[in-house]
Each structure stands twice: as C-alpha cells, then as structure tokens.
Design a protein around this motif. Sequence first.
Motif, PDB file in Angstrom:
ATOM      1  N   LEU A  74     -17.227  10.378  -1.679  1.00 60.15           N
ATOM      2  CA  LEU A  74     -16.850  11.348  -0.649  1.00 60.15           C
ATOM      3  C   LEU A  74     -15.610  10.930  -0.162  1.00 60.15           C
ATOM      4  O   LEU A  74     -14.628  12.127   0.190  1.00 60.15           O
ATOM      5  CB  LEU A  74     -17.903  11.417   0.394  1.00 60.15           C
ATOM      6  N   LEU A  75     -15.283   9.865   0.076  1.00 62.37           N
ATOM      7  CA  LEU A  75     -13.876   9.615   0.519  1.00 62.37           C
ATOM      8  C   LEU A  75     -12.408   9.954  -0.566  1.00 62.37           C
ATOM      9  O   LEU A  75     -11.509  10.591   0.026  1.00 62.37           O
ATOM     10  CB  LEU A  75     -13.585   7.944   1.038  1.00 62.37           C
ATOM     11  N   SER A  76     -12.796   9.791  -1.742  1.00 62.55           N
ATOM     12  CA  SER A  76     -11.786  10.343  -2.915  1.00 62.55           C
ATOM     13  C   SER A  76     -11.755  11.791  -2.611  1.00 62.55           C
ATOM     14  O   SER A  76     -10.593  12.251  -2.926  1.00 62.55           O
ATOM     15  CB  SER A  76     -12.402   9.780  -4.196  1.00 62.55           C
ATOM     16  N   LEU A  77     -13.076  12.369  -2.597  1.00 58.89           N
ATOM     17  CA  LEU A  77     -12.784  13.805  -2.629  1.00 58.89           C
ATOM     18  C   LEU A  77     -12.154  14.286  -1.320  1.00 58.89           C
ATOM     19  O   LEU A  77     -11.217  15.456  -1.480  1.00 58.89           O
ATOM     20  CB  LEU A  77     -14.261  14.426  -2.724  1.00 58.89           C
ATOM     21  N   LEU A 175      -3.823  -0.021  -8.121  1.00 54.71           N
ATOM     22  CA  LEU A 175      -2.599  -0.858  -7.841  1.00 54.71           C
ATOM     23  C   LEU A 175      -1.279   0.057  -8.099  1.00 54.71           C
ATOM     24  O   LEU A 175      -0.085   0.151  -7.338  1.00 54.71           O
ATOM     25  CB  LEU A 175      -2.391  -2.005  -8.598  1.00 54.71           C
ATOM     26  N   ALA A 176      -1.305   1.083  -9.204  1.00 56.03           N
ATOM     27  CA  ALA A 176      -0.389   1.899  -9.427  1.00 56.03           C
ATOM     28  C   ALA A 176      -0.102   2.950  -8.182  1.00 56.03           C
ATOM     29  O   ALA A 176       0.959   3.192  -8.102  1.00 56.03           O
ATOM     30  CB  ALA A 176      -0.744   2.470 -10.771  1.00 56.03           C
ATOM     31  N   THR A 177      -1.205   3.342  -7.943  1.00 58.52           N
ATOM     32  CA  THR A 177      -1.210   4.076  -6.539  1.00 58.52           C
ATOM     33  C   THR A 177      -0.578   3.775  -5.519  1.00 58.52           C
ATOM     34  O   THR A 177       0.389   4.345  -4.905  1.00 58.52           O
ATOM     35  CB  THR A 177      -2.676   4.737  -6.027  1.00 58.52           C
ATOM     36  N   ALA A 178      -0.752   2.488  -5.139  1.00 57.21           N
ATOM     37  CA  ALA A 178      -0.106   1.717  -3.967  1.00 57.21           C
ATOM     38  C   ALA A 178       1.219   1.595  -4.332  1.00 57.21           C
ATOM     39  O   ALA A 178       2.062   1.672  -3.314  1.00 57.21           O
ATOM     40  CB  ALA A 178      -0.702   0.574  -3.746  1.00 57.21           C
ATOM     41  N   VAL A 191       1.679  12.070  -6.274  1.00 56.10           N
ATOM     42  CA  VAL A 191       0.672  10.955  -6.843  1.00 56.10           C
ATOM     43  C   VAL A 191      -0.688  11.422  -7.094  1.00 56.10           C
ATOM     44  O   VAL A 191      -1.395  11.120  -7.970  1.00 56.10           O
ATOM     45  CB  VAL A 191       0.614   9.951  -5.635  1.00 56.10           C
ATOM     46  N   VAL A 192      -1.105  12.659  -6.177  1.00 56.12           N
ATOM     47  CA  VAL A 192      -2.317  12.849  -6.497  1.00 56.12           C
ATOM     48  C   VAL A 192      -2.411  13.631  -7.956  1.00 56.12           C
ATOM     49  O   VAL A 192      -3.459  13.801  -8.535  1.00 56.12           O
ATOM     50  CB  VAL A 192      -2.813  13.759  -5.198  1.00 56.12           C
ATOM     51  N   LEU A 193      -1.622  14.490  -8.127  1.00 53.79           N
ATOM     52  CA  LEU A 193      -1.390  15.567  -9.265  1.00 53.79           C
ATOM     53  C   LEU A 193      -1.270  14.710 -10.540  1.00 53.79           C
ATOM     54  O   LEU A 193      -1.944  14.765 -11.676  1.00 53.79           O
ATOM     55  CB  LEU A 193      -0.388  16.545  -9.227  1.00 53.79           C
ATOM     56  N   GLY A 194      -0.522  13.426 -10.245  1.00 58.64           N
ATOM     57  CA  GLY A 194      -0.138  12.669 -11.420  1.00 58.64           C
ATOM     58  C   GLY A 194      -1.282  11.670 -11.676  1.00 58.64           C
ATOM     59  O   GLY A 194      -2.017  11.721 -12.865  1.00 58.64           O
ATOM     60  N   LEU A 195      -1.381  10.509 -10.844  1.00 57.28           N
ATOM     61  CA  LEU A 195      -2.269   9.608 -11.013  1.00 57.28           C
ATOM     62  C   LEU A 195      -3.647  10.078 -10.925  1.00 57.28           C
ATOM     63  O   LEU A 195      -4.630   9.736 -11.693  1.00 57.28           O
ATOM     64  CB  LEU A 195      -2.144   8.405 -10.119  1.00 57.28           C
ATOM     65  N   GLY A 196      -3.885  11.037 -10.126  1.00 56.74           N
ATOM     66  CA  GLY A 196      -5.313  11.654  -9.972  1.00 56.74           C
ATOM     67  C   GLY A 196      -5.761  12.562 -11.089  1.00 56.74           C
ATOM     68  O   GLY A 196      -6.890  12.258 -11.472  1.00 56.74           O
ATOM     69  N   SER A 197      -4.652  12.943 -11.799  1.00 60.16           N
ATOM     70  CA  SER A 197      -4.977  13.723 -13.113  1.00 60.16           C
ATOM     71  C   SER A 197      -5.560  12.846 -14.212  1.00 60.16           C
ATOM     72  O   SER A 197      -6.455  13.133 -14.883  1.00 60.16           O
ATOM     73  CB  SER A 197      -3.883  14.894 -13.427  1.00 60.16           C
TER      74      SER A 197
END
Length: 213
Positions: A74-77, A175-178, A191-197
């Motif tokens: 839920l937190l991720s969403l 780690l990549a996101t941080a 970050v959301v669009l790149g690593l999230g995708s």
Amino acid sequence: MVEPAALDPALDPALDPALDPALDTATSRPATPMAMFSAFNRLALQGFGGVLPVAQRELVDRLRWLTPQQFLELLSLSQVLPGPNIINFGLILGDRFFGGRGAVAATAGLLLAPTVIVLLLALSAAQFRDVPQVAGALRGMGVVAAGLVLSTAIKLAPGLRRHVLGLPTAAALVLATAAAIALLRWPLVAVVLGLGSVSVALAWWRGAEPSSP
C-alpha cells in the motif's frame, strides 16, 4: 474505544490467507468507519515529522490491520500516486475496509485535528519565529524526523524477502532509488517513471514465469 473485529475473508477476498500466506499475521480489522477515524486521528496527533513511521507501528504492530507485506504494498502504491502519500494511504485502506465511507473516515481522521492545530500555531507564528530557541527546536525536530523515516525503512526491509523480485533484485532497486534521489538528485518524477517502470516490468515478468513442477 471500539475494539477491532476479526478479519472476515468473505468481506474482502483479498484478505483470504489461502490466497496470500503473508496474511496470516493480520488478525483484526476495524469494526466501523468510526474506529478507522479514531485510529487515523491518533496517527495524525502522533505524527510529528511524518505520519508514516507511526502508521507502520500502529496499523501493523499494534492493531494488526495489515501485515508488513501489505503495508509495504500500500505504501508503494501511495508513493507513486499524486498527492501526499499518507492521504493516499488512508484513502486506499479506508476504501478496502468500508468503501467510500472508510476512505472519508480515514482522511477526516488524518486532517481534522492537525488542521485545527496548525491554524492555531499559524496565528501565533509571527510572534515567535525570530526567537532563537524556537528555531533551534525546529531544527532538532528535523533530525528526529529523519530518524523516524530511517527506522521505518529498516522495519519494512524484511518484507523484501517475500517479494516476487527476490531479495537481491529488490535490494538493488532500493539502493539505486536512494542513489538517484540522494546522490544524483534526479527529479522524483524521473525516478518513479524510470526505476519504477523497470521494477514493475521485472515483477510482471517474474510473476508470469511458469512455476517449477
């Protein structure tokens, strides 16, 4: 105070332990929308420097409305949706238990008391904003807020072991996101669009793989 009632999978198929073994530690649910309002109101009043650390302790550890894995999902969403993540979190959780009434109850619980407190503080802020002790207290609270966020991340980390990506891949993405945000200072949208995708695609691919006989 209204005591939470036992979970009833018939009310929400997503809460059926037979469908998700990670649900076996979530042993209760709010009995009424008012119980949800009270819980989120309590979160808001404790959430100095951020509500999410308090939410994890209350909803997972104390009330057991969610398992650690459910909280993480839920937190991720909530993080990728527009708007404050804790408001998104309350809307989603409230809707899961009671539909629109639950969403309204959770959001009202989060906003009502803090709005009154902030308005009262704003009326007196002009008188105290130049007082050195007040400025020092605010800087000190910033350190505590950072510690609360870090402690929440540490407590949620074990949930990655059950993730469909597997612990090594999930840890690498964390780690990549941080690094992208803290070191490279990439915009959050990127970050959301790149690593999230990438994360979503990998999870879909791993989930679509045929299981071993």
